[in-house]
Motif scaffolding. Structure first.
Motif, PDB file in Angstrom:
ATOM      1  N   ASP A   1      -7.807  -0.920 -19.676  1.00  0.00           N
ATOM      2  CA  ASP A   1      -7.960  -1.316 -18.277  1.00  0.00           C
ATOM      3  C   ASP A   1      -9.228  -2.147 -18.079  1.00  0.00           C
ATOM      4  OD1 ASP A   1      -7.664  -1.494 -15.517  1.00  0.00           O
ATOM      5  OD2 ASP A   1      -8.617   0.450 -15.153  1.00  0.00           O
TER       6      ASP A   1
ATOM      7  N   THR B   1      -4.601  -5.381 -19.319  1.00  0.00           N
ATOM      8  CA  THR B   1      -4.347  -6.032 -18.036  1.00  0.00           C
ATOM      9  C   THR B   1      -4.330  -7.547 -18.240  1.00  0.00           C
ATOM     10  OG1 THR B   1      -6.725  -5.852 -17.658  1.00  0.00           O
ATOM     11  CG2 THR B   1      -5.329  -4.234 -16.595  1.00  0.00           C
TER      12      THR B   1
ATOM     13  N   ILE C   1      -4.920   4.020 -11.484  1.00  0.00           N
ATOM     14  CA  ILE C   1      -4.480   4.364 -12.840  1.00  0.00           C
ATOM     15  C   ILE C   1      -4.738   5.840 -13.101  1.00  0.00           C
ATOM     16  CG2 ILE C   1      -4.911   3.970 -15.306  1.00  0.00           C
ATOM     17  CD1 ILE C   1      -5.361   1.069 -14.716  1.00  0.00           C
TER      18      ILE C   1
END
Length: 323
Positions: free
Chosen positions: A163, A189, A280
């Protein structure tokens, strides 16, 4: 008459000896050339105009891995004089593979001096070899790719989700761990993440060349679909402090050594500074942590993200094997 005959035989013996020496030299040359490709002589960087057609990949391991994976187009190979020769005879080393593949693919090899090589590598440690190659890009992944066949599902694959990781050294080290420790897929990402650069490849010791990295556009949708398809989504945190959990305090925090992988699993690693983003964390069914082995000083309660990744992955793979 006898004196003339002796003189003739004397010179004839020298002629035969000279022929023998020349034959031996030619035999050695043929034998050497049959084993190893010919490398061009030293070329002065002052007489060579270096134009980059892609990007400069540097270091022995990244270059060899790029050649083996065959995912990049190789435009040209540059080497530093003396890097692979000793007393005129090429050493048998990993670099031999570079020469052989270059000859097979008809890729030019050019020798540049130390200053020019450092310019190409941006003064990074190139170990005497730099390649002009096409860039690597993230592969696209869709939420529908979370659906697995029954056979694949029974293997309980582990995917690693990154992330917004920013540091190329961290990304490279994580990719090296992921490749070594059998991670099935690495996902990142699509935005606000470190690109697949030569620096990442060098930090990964070439693992970036061998392990495709996928990028997802909508992480929330991806995790929702993964959960729907039966994936176990696990976050990571540095300690059991509740203030790390944002608005998701009900998610249990488990020591990684106590967790058993029993289904397809996604492990999410957060940014170096602020960790996993809140949405998340909310998608995770548990948070894994690495327990310190001593009492820590105030303000020192976490590991480098790449180090933590290595410990987590090894522990979970061992637990899966022993389960």
């Amino acid at each position: 008459m006898v004196h003339g005959t002796m003189k003739s035989l004397f010179f004839q013996s020298f002629a035969d000896l000279g022929s023998l020496i020349n034959y031996a030299r030619s035999y050695i040359t043929r034998a050497s050339s049959s084993r190893l490709p010919r490398i061009p002589k030293k070329t002065s960087s002052k007489t060579v105009e270096v134009r980059c057609r892609g990007e400069f990949l540097y270091g022995v391991s990244p270059c060899l891995a790029a050649i083996q994976a065959n995912r990049r187009k190789i435009h040209k190979i540059y080497i530093k004089p003396g890097v692979s020769e000793k007393k005129g005879v090429m050493k048998r080393s990993a670099l031999d593979n570079v020469w052989k593949v270059a000859e097979k693919r008809k890729v030019d090899i050019l020798r540049l001096d130390k200053s020019a090589m450092e310019t190409l590598s941006g003064k990074k440690p190139h170990q005497g070899v730099v390649m002009d190659v096409s860039p690597l890009h993230f592969k696209k992944i869709e939420p529908s790719d979370c659906k697995l066949s029954a056979t694949k599902r029974s293997e309980n694959p582990i995917w690693l989700l990154l992330d917004e990781l920013h540091d190329p050294m961290n990304l490279g080290a994580i990719l090296r761990c992921a490749y070594f420790l059998g991670v099935d897929r690495v996902i990142t990402t699509a935005k606000k993440c470190c690109p697949l650069s030569p620096a990442v490849s060098k930090a990964s010791s070439g693992a970036m060349e061998l392990l495709p990295v996928f990028a997802v556009q909508d992480m929330g949708e991806f995790l929702s679909e993964a959960s729907h398809e039966g994936w176990k989504i696990l976050g990571t945190c540095s300690s059991i402090h509740e203030d790390e959990m944002d608005d998701n305090k009900e998610v249990p925090v488990i020591q990684c050594s106590q967790y058993m992988v029993k289904e397809p699993t996604i492990i999410a690693l957060g940014n170096e500074g602020y960790g996993l983003r809140g949405y998340i964390q909310k998608a995770c069914s548990a948070m894994l942590t690495v327990t310190p082995c001593r009492e820590l000083s105030e303000g020192f309660d976490s590991l480098n993200v790449a180090v933590a990744a290595g410990i987590l992955l090894h522990t979970l793979q061992q637990n899966k094997k022993d389960n």
